[in-house]
Structures are given as C-alpha cells and as structure tokens.
Design a protein around this motif. Structure first.
Motif, PDB file in Angstrom:
ATOM      1  N   LEU A   1       0.835  -1.208   0.000  1.00 29.17           N
ATOM      2  CA  LEU A   1       0.000   0.000   0.000  1.00 29.17           C
ATOM      3  C   LEU A   1       0.868   1.256   0.000  1.00 29.17           C
ATOM      4  N   ILE A   2       1.878   1.232   0.854  1.00 24.33           N
ATOM      5  CA  ILE A   2       2.737   2.415   0.956  1.00 24.33           C
ATOM      6  C   ILE A   2       3.588   2.573  -0.301  1.00 24.33           C
ATOM      7  N   PHE A   3       4.093   1.447  -0.805  1.00 31.05           N
ATOM      8  CA  PHE A   3       4.915   1.564  -2.011  1.00 31.05           C
ATOM      9  C   PHE A   3       4.080   2.096  -3.183  1.00 31.05           C
ATOM     10  N   ALA A   4       2.860   1.581  -3.324  1.00 30.75           N
ATOM     11  CA  ALA A   4       1.995   2.038  -4.430  1.00 30.75           C
ATOM     12  C   ALA A   4       1.687   3.525  -4.276  1.00 30.75           C
ATOM     13  N   TYR A   5       1.444   3.933  -3.042  1.00 24.68           N
ATOM     14  CA  TYR A   5       1.157   5.355  -2.767  1.00 24.68           C
ATOM     15  C   TYR A   5       2.363   6.217  -3.172  1.00 24.68           C
ATOM     16  N   CYS A   6       3.529   5.816  -2.723  1.00 25.65           N
ATOM     17  CA  CYS A   6       4.746   6.572  -3.038  1.00 25.65           C
ATOM     18  C   CYS A   6       5.014   6.560  -4.540  1.00 25.65           C
ATOM     19  N   SER A   7       4.820   5.414  -5.130  1.00 26.41           N
ATOM     20  CA  SER A   7       5.137   5.270  -6.541  1.00 26.41           C
ATOM     21  C   SER A   7       4.219   6.135  -7.406  1.00 26.41           C
ATOM     22  N   ARG A   8       2.937   6.168  -7.066  1.00 26.09           N
ATOM     23  CA  ARG A   8       1.998   6.950  -7.871  1.00 26.09           C
ATOM     24  C   ARG A   8       2.202   8.444  -7.659  1.00 26.09           C
ATOM     25  N   ARG A   9       2.645   8.810  -6.493  1.00 28.47           N
ATOM     26  CA  ARG A   9       2.851  10.234  -6.243  1.00 28.47           C
ATOM     27  C   ARG A   9       4.206  10.713  -6.773  1.00 28.47           C
ATOM     28  N   LEU A  10       5.214   9.866  -6.645  1.00 31.43           N
ATOM     29  CA  LEU A  10       6.570  10.308  -6.995  1.00 31.43           C
ATOM     30  C   LEU A  10       7.005   9.860  -8.388  1.00 31.43           C
ATOM     31  N   LEU A  11       6.362   8.831  -8.903  1.00 28.07           N
ATOM     32  CA  LEU A  11       6.538   8.327 -10.275  1.00 28.07           C
ATOM     33  C   LEU A  11       7.890   7.687 -10.578  1.00 28.07           C
ATOM     34  N   VAL A  12       8.863   7.908  -9.761  1.00 33.05           N
ATOM     35  CA  VAL A  12      10.191   7.327 -10.020  1.00 33.05           C
ATOM     36  C   VAL A  12      10.407   6.168  -9.043  1.00 33.05           C
ATOM     37  N   ARG A  13      10.591   5.005  -9.599  1.00 33.28           N
ATOM     38  CA  ARG A  13      10.658   3.804  -8.748  1.00 33.28           C
ATOM     39  C   ARG A  13      11.729   3.910  -7.666  1.00 33.28           C
ATOM     40  N   ALA A  14      12.911   4.336  -8.055  1.00 37.19           N
ATOM     41  CA  ALA A  14      14.015   4.378  -7.072  1.00 37.19           C
ATOM     42  C   ALA A  14      13.666   5.311  -5.919  1.00 37.19           C
ATOM     43  N   VAL A  15      13.059   6.430  -6.241  1.00 40.93           N
ATOM     44  CA  VAL A  15      12.699   7.382  -5.188  1.00 40.93           C
ATOM     45  C   VAL A  15      11.582   6.790  -4.327  1.00 40.93           C
ATOM     46  N   ALA A  16      10.621   6.162  -4.993  1.00 42.28           N
ATOM     47  CA  ALA A  16       9.506   5.556  -4.252  1.00 42.28           C
ATOM     48  C   ALA A  16      10.032   4.472  -3.304  1.00 42.28           C
ATOM     49  N   GLU A  17      10.997   3.705  -3.765  1.00 45.82           N
ATOM     50  CA  GLU A  17      11.559   2.656  -2.900  1.00 45.82           C
ATOM     51  C   GLU A  17      12.285   3.270  -1.710  1.00 45.82           C
ATOM     52  N   ASP A  18      13.028   4.326  -1.987  1.00 44.13           N
ATOM     53  CA  ASP A  18      13.750   4.998  -0.894  1.00 44.13           C
ATOM     54  C   ASP A  18      12.788   5.541   0.153  1.00 44.13           C
TER      55      ASP A  18
ATOM     56  N   VAL B   1       1.013   5.288   9.656  1.00 39.28           N
ATOM     57  CA  VAL B   1       1.982   4.975   8.605  1.00 39.28           C
ATOM     58  C   VAL B   1       1.756   5.872   7.381  1.00 39.28           C
ATOM     59  N   PHE B   2       0.495   6.188   7.085  1.00 40.18           N
ATOM     60  CA  PHE B   2       0.248   7.084   5.949  1.00 40.18           C
ATOM     61  C   PHE B   2       0.643   8.530   6.283  1.00 40.18           C
ATOM     62  N   ARG B   3       0.567   8.858   7.546  1.00 37.41           N
ATOM     63  CA  ARG B   3       1.019  10.208   7.933  1.00 37.41           C
ATOM     64  C   ARG B   3       2.536  10.316   7.737  1.00 37.41           C
ATOM     65  N   ILE B   4       3.230   9.293   8.175  1.00 38.43           N
ATOM     66  CA  ILE B   4       4.693   9.292   7.990  1.00 38.43           C
ATOM     67  C   ILE B   4       5.021   9.338   6.495  1.00 38.43           C
ATOM     68  N   ALA B   5       4.295   8.519   5.727  1.00 36.68           N
ATOM     69  CA  ALA B   5       4.566   8.466   4.281  1.00 36.68           C
ATOM     70  C   ALA B   5       4.275   9.812   3.623  1.00 36.68           C
ATOM     71  N   THR B   6       3.185  10.439   4.025  1.00 34.97           N
ATOM     72  CA  THR B   6       2.832  11.731   3.427  1.00 34.97           C
ATOM     73  C   THR B   6       3.892  12.778   3.761  1.00 34.97           C
ATOM     74  N   ASN B   7       4.346  12.765   4.987  1.00 31.74           N
ATOM     75  CA  ASN B   7       5.404  13.714   5.371  1.00 31.74           C
ATOM     76  C   ASN B   7       6.686  13.462   4.583  1.00 31.74           C
ATOM     77  N   GLU B   8       7.005  12.188   4.410  1.00 30.34           N
ATOM     78  CA  GLU B   8       8.225  11.855   3.663  1.00 30.34           C
ATOM     79  C   GLU B   8       8.102  12.265   2.199  1.00 30.34           C
ATOM     80  N   ILE B   9       6.941  12.013   1.627  1.00 28.40           N
ATOM     81  CA  ILE B   9       6.721  12.392   0.221  1.00 28.40           C
ATOM     82  C   ILE B   9       6.832  13.911   0.075  1.00 28.40           C
TER      83      ILE B   9
END
Lengths: 206, 411
Positions: A37-54, A82-90
């Motif tokens: 869930l978090i990876f998909a969220y990061c990936s769709r928002r950031l679009l770059v796999r390496a960044v999303a993984e980081d 966890v989504f709050r942390i992810a949103t802050n990181e993004i």
C-alpha cells in the motif's frame, strides 16, 4: 466491513498491531500488509521507482524505530500513522527541486491523459499531458497535494484522510473539491496559453 | 451516472501508469531491515537512504555503489594526503594506542552539505583495515600488499584496486591505513613540544567519564576523548576545514579484541563480478591536475564547481551517467581510470599548503578560453604564481589573478 476481516470477524491486521509489540512475526505481518500500500502510494505520487523505494524504506524504518511510542491499538490507528509518515516523507522529497524534476521527467514519458477520461473534466478537446497534470499538482499547497494524493493515489476515504492530516472530515471534503477545481481551472488555461504563446513555456518547468 | 462528484478524477488518476508493482528484492531487503530495526529499538535507522541520497545526488538520478565508494575513497585519500606536525601529554593514551594489535570502532564522515556516512571500522596489525558501510558495502585494504577491495554484497560486484608507484619509504604516511595514520599523528603530537594542546577536562560521554584534549593541529584539528582509567581513547574527532568542511568522528573504540582474520582477506569471494583498476599513489603534480581538468572538460563540457572530494564524486556521477554505467553495466578498468585520474589530479590542488595561496575559479569558465584563469598558486620558494587557464595553458605571473568568486583552496 473491512476487507481484511476473517470469518471470525476479527481483523487480522488489528490483531497484528496489538501483537506486534511483543511478536516479531506480527510485526512482519504488519510490514507485509502495508508495504504494497505504501509503495503504491509513493510510486503513484513520486513516479520514479528508485525514489519511491527509498521513501518506502524511510517510512518503514521510521515505523520500526518509533513503534514503541506508537499510541494506537487498531489497524486503522496504524494505517493513519503509517500514511502520515509516508505523506510527510513524500512532501519532504517534493520540496527538493531535483525530485520534482525527476517526477516531471517521468510524467513526460507517460505522454497524455486518455481523451475519454480528460475531456469531461477539463472541457477541452485536447488531452493534457501528464507532465502538465503534475506541474499543476505541484503548484497547489502542500495540504491540497496531500489530500489529492491520499484520495486518489492511496485510495483513502475522507475520514481516513482527515485522520492522517489531523483535520476535520468536512474540511477534507471541501479542501479536496477546491483543490480539484484549481486543478481543472489551471489545466486547460495552461494548455491554451502555451499554444497562444507560440510554444513558449509558461510555467518554466523544463 | 456518477454519485460521487470526484469519480471522474478518480478515473483520470487511475490512468496514471505508475509502476506500482513492488520489487521483491526491495521488499525482502527492507523487511529484514524493518525487523532488525524493531529489535534494535528506537534508534533512527535511515542510513541506507542517506547513502543512497548521496549516490543519487552525485549520479543525477542513478545510484550505483561505485559513486558512494568514490566519495568514501576520496575522503579517506584526502584525509591521508593531509600533513601535520604537533603536541602534548596524552602520552599514555597514545602509547596504548600504538601497542594495540586490533581495534574496532564506529566511523562517521560528514562532508558539508551532504548526509553523514557511517561505517564500522576494523584494524588488524600490521596493516589490515576493513570498513563496513551501513548499506552493505565493504572496503578492505591491505596497504602493505598495496591492494584494496570493495565488495558490494547486494549486487555481487567487486572493485579491486592496486596501488602503484607508492613511495618507497616504509614509514611514509601513504603506506598507512587510516587507523595507523591517526595513531602516527598523535605520536607526532606527543613528541612535539611546540604543539598546541588544550585540555578539555572531564565530561560524560555516553554514560562514561572521559578526559578530553583538543589538538590545534593544522590543517586537521583533532579532539581526543580518553578513558582516564584505561588510558585508551574512546572517541577521536578530526576536522578538515575544507572547503568542503569534512568532519570525521571515530567513536566507540575497542582495542585488542579478537577479530576474524579472514574478514581482512583482499581475495574476492566467488560469484562476484570484478572490476580491476590501479591507483597511481605517487605524489600528484601540476601536470596531473591539468590532466584532471582536461578529463572533466571533455566529459562534462566544462569545469567543475570545485576541486575537492565532493567535486570528484559529482564528476564520477556525471561521468558514469554519461557512460551508461549502471548496476547491470559495471565500469570498465578504463572508465575507472578516468575517475581515478580526476581524483588524483585534484589531490594536487588539495595538498598545496596554505602558504601557496592556491585558488580555483573554474566554476563558470568555458573550456578553451585562453584569457580566463581557472587555478593559480605560488609554489614554495617562487616569487611568481603559476596560473592555469581555461585552455589548459600555464603561465607564470607576478601577481595572482583577480577573479570574483574564486575559491581559496585549503587542505
């Protein structure tokens, strides 16, 4: 009904959250459930796999580091956290110009929005570029970006978004509508403006 | 008919073709880290991301391990290039340090503006040294054998570096690994009555009482914190004033611990893809510096912002990106040599003493501009400045060029 509930009516993720304080296995279950869930969220928002993984790595390592201080006891509490942390990181990533540039380059490679999808919304016969969508999205306030991201990239409901961002549910609804209005208003305008300006970029995003 | 006014948007964003399929390798690796971090307690554990961050910064979007290695090697080589002389009565601490046959300690390197790099370091007498970075990258050096090996266990890649043209003096500083070098400098300080040493008194460090000494040694001031009971150092801080300012912290020292000798082997384990290269360890000259500028000009189309380790790493990133070097396409020995030559050439500038008044002004210069000075210094015992121009020519002038934004080079 939560789709992760089992036949006994007890959400196994709820159970895992409770058990994770003492059980390594339960902690691993939480990871297994939330990682995609978090990876998909990061990936769709950031679009770059390496960044999303980081960013995903950063999120889970923060979760692990601070889990002892996590005050919740349910899956919903954990999701919010966890989504709050992810949103802050993004958001932290997107404050960096290099990340925005990477994202726009990835968006540019995605081409245009499907006409059938874009025309009803954008009142234009010309489909917009994904790059334009991302540019306009980045122009919104951080909170508006977060609301749109949590709604459409993470698939959260308004009460969940409200929990993540610590705002009222009604505020989330209103803010989303306003943010989408801004998005819609700016997209066709920017498209036309760019055409009438003989190819001159208006937003300086290249 | 849509009941939800946002359904259309949902459909629009649903068209976004982002790659959301998780990579099994990343997930598994992170899962292990996640569980380990949980067991380790609430210590923040973002090192891997930080290192990758540096890599990406340097690589302009790509982050193979060679870049990180280059930065680390550049920092370490830079550290070993610096020279110093100086002081005090730490003698018991230093004597213990000299007697140690093995050592284990934590090491952090912070280059100004960059995230901190962390490593675990191991020394095994007479000349073995091993560094384990948090990202899994391992550096093993046997300076007596003049061989260094970098192992990326994640990607099964190995870089084998052979030092050539090392000065013959067996006691020379360049023959030493980093542990020995610090130890030698402390010995020099103890034996030098002129050295400036300030006693910092006692303080609590990680729950232990320690006694501190600040050594105002140029160009690398050091602070030593030692246990007053055991007379062994616990932590040593070293600063290279730069630019860029670089802080090296060596902490949690343990001495004469049992270490597995096999961990210091510079033989590459089976199954690794090997890239071999040589590093010319002789003293770099002005000619090497100009050669480095030429390589940068050819590969990047201009001059770099600086001539320091960060610039070397930035060049490495740009060069590897240009050459299409990726995790799956390791650099060739020739490509590695280009990076090594730039690093070596820039060492010439970085090792000039402050008295030479060395300056770099290449940041916005255009290659080929015969009127634009990009670097100058006044060699020892010379009344004239040696001035390197953007067309790579060299002239001798009576006065230093005046160029706005020129960076004074400080070793």
């Amino acid at each position: 009904m939560n789709d992760s509930q089992n036949s006994t009516g007890i959400d196994p993720v709820d159970k895992a959250v409770e058990a994770a304080r003492t059980s390594r296995e339960a902690f691993g279950q939480l990871f297994d459930h939330f990682y995609p869930l978090i990876f998909a969220y990061c990936s769709r928002r950031l679009l770059v796999r390496a960044v999303a993984e980081d960013v995903t790595s950063e999120v889970f390592l923060k979760v692990a580091a601070h889990f002892s201080g996590f005050p919740g006891s349910s899956a919903e509490d954990f999701r919010r956290w966890v989504f709050r942390i992810a949103t802050n990181e993004i958001n932290a990533q997107l404050r960096q110009s290099i990340r925005r540039r990477e994202m726009l380059e990835a968006a540019a490679r995605m081409g245009t929005v499907n006409v059938a999808v874009s025309t009803p919304l954008l009142s234009s016969e010309t489909p917009v570029d994904w790059e334009d969508v991302c540019v306009v999205l980045n122009e919104l306030s951080e909170r508006e970006q977060s609301i749109i991201s949590l709604r459409f990239f993470a698939g959260l409901k308004h009460d969940q978004i409200a929990d993540v961002l610590d705002i009222a549910s009604g505020t989330s609804r209103v803010a989303l509508t306003r943010a989408l209005d801004k998005l819609r208003d700016r997209l066709p305008l920017s498209d036309q403006t760019r055409r009438s300006a003989s190819g001159t970029e208006q937003r300086g995003h290249q | 008919m849509n009941n939800n006014p946002h359904d259309d948007w949902e459909e629009l964003f649903g068209q976004l073709l982002a790659d959301t399929a998780a990579n099994d390798e990343h997930r598994e690796r992170l899962r292990i880290q996640f569980l380990k971090a949980c067991e380790d307690g609430p210590a923040p554990s973002s090192q891997r991301s930080e290192i990758r961050e540096i890599g990406r910064f340097l690589m302009k979007y790509k982050a193979p391990h060679w870049t990180v290695a280059t930065l680390l090697v550049a920092c370490v080589v830079w550290l070993s290039q610096s020279t110093t002389t100086q002081v005090f009565a730490l003698d018991e601490v230093v004597a213990n340090l000299v007697k140690a046959r093995t050592a284990r300690y934590d090491m952090t390197v912070t280059v100004a503006g960059q995230p901190t790099i962390k490593a675990k370091a191991y020394f095994l007498a007479p000349s073995h040294f091993r560094q384990e970075m948090d990202n899994g990258y391992v550096n093993i050096a046997d300076w007596k054998a003049r061989r260094m090996v970098g192992l990326d266990s994640m990607n099964k890649m190995a870089t084998v570096i052979t030092m050539v043209n090392l000065p013959a003096d067996p006691d020379g500083e360049r023959q030493k690994n980093q542990f020995e070098m610090i130890r030698d400098r402390l010995q020099q300080v103890v034996g030098d009555q002129e050295a400036k040493v300030e006693s910092l008194g006692e303080k609590q460090l990680d729950g232990r009482t320690v006694v501190g000494f600040r050594l105002a040694t140029r160009p690398m001031p050091m602070t030593v914190w030692a246990d007053p009971k055991t007379k062994f150092p616990i932590r040593i801080d070293a600063v290279m004033v730069g630019p860029p300012r670089t802080e090296v912290v060596m902490s949690n020292y343990e001495f004469d611990v049992e270490l597995d000798k096999s961990k210091f082997s510079t033989e590459v384990p089976d199954g690794y893809t090997i890239t071999k290269t040589e590093i010319d360890a002789s003293t770099p000259t002005e000619k090497d510096f100009i050669a480095a500028l030429r390589i940068c000009g050819k590969e990047t189309g201009g001059f770099l912002k600086g001539v320091d380790p960060v610039a070397v790493a930035a060049f490495s990133g740009a060069y590897m990106a240009k050459q299409g070097i990726t995790k799956d396409k390791p650099p060739t020995a020739e490509q590695m040599q280009q990076i090594v030559k730039v690093s070596r050439g820039f060492q010439f500038a970085m090792s000039l003493s402050p008295e030479t008044d060395a300056h770099y002004a290449g940041a916005d210069a255009k290659p080929g501009d015969s009127a634009r000075a990009v670097f100058w210094y006044q060699p020892e015992k010379s009344k004239k400045y040696r001035v390197v121009y953007a067309d790579f020519s060299v002239k001798e002038l009576a006065a230093a060029p005046q160029i706005e934004g020129a960076i004074k080079i400080t070793p």
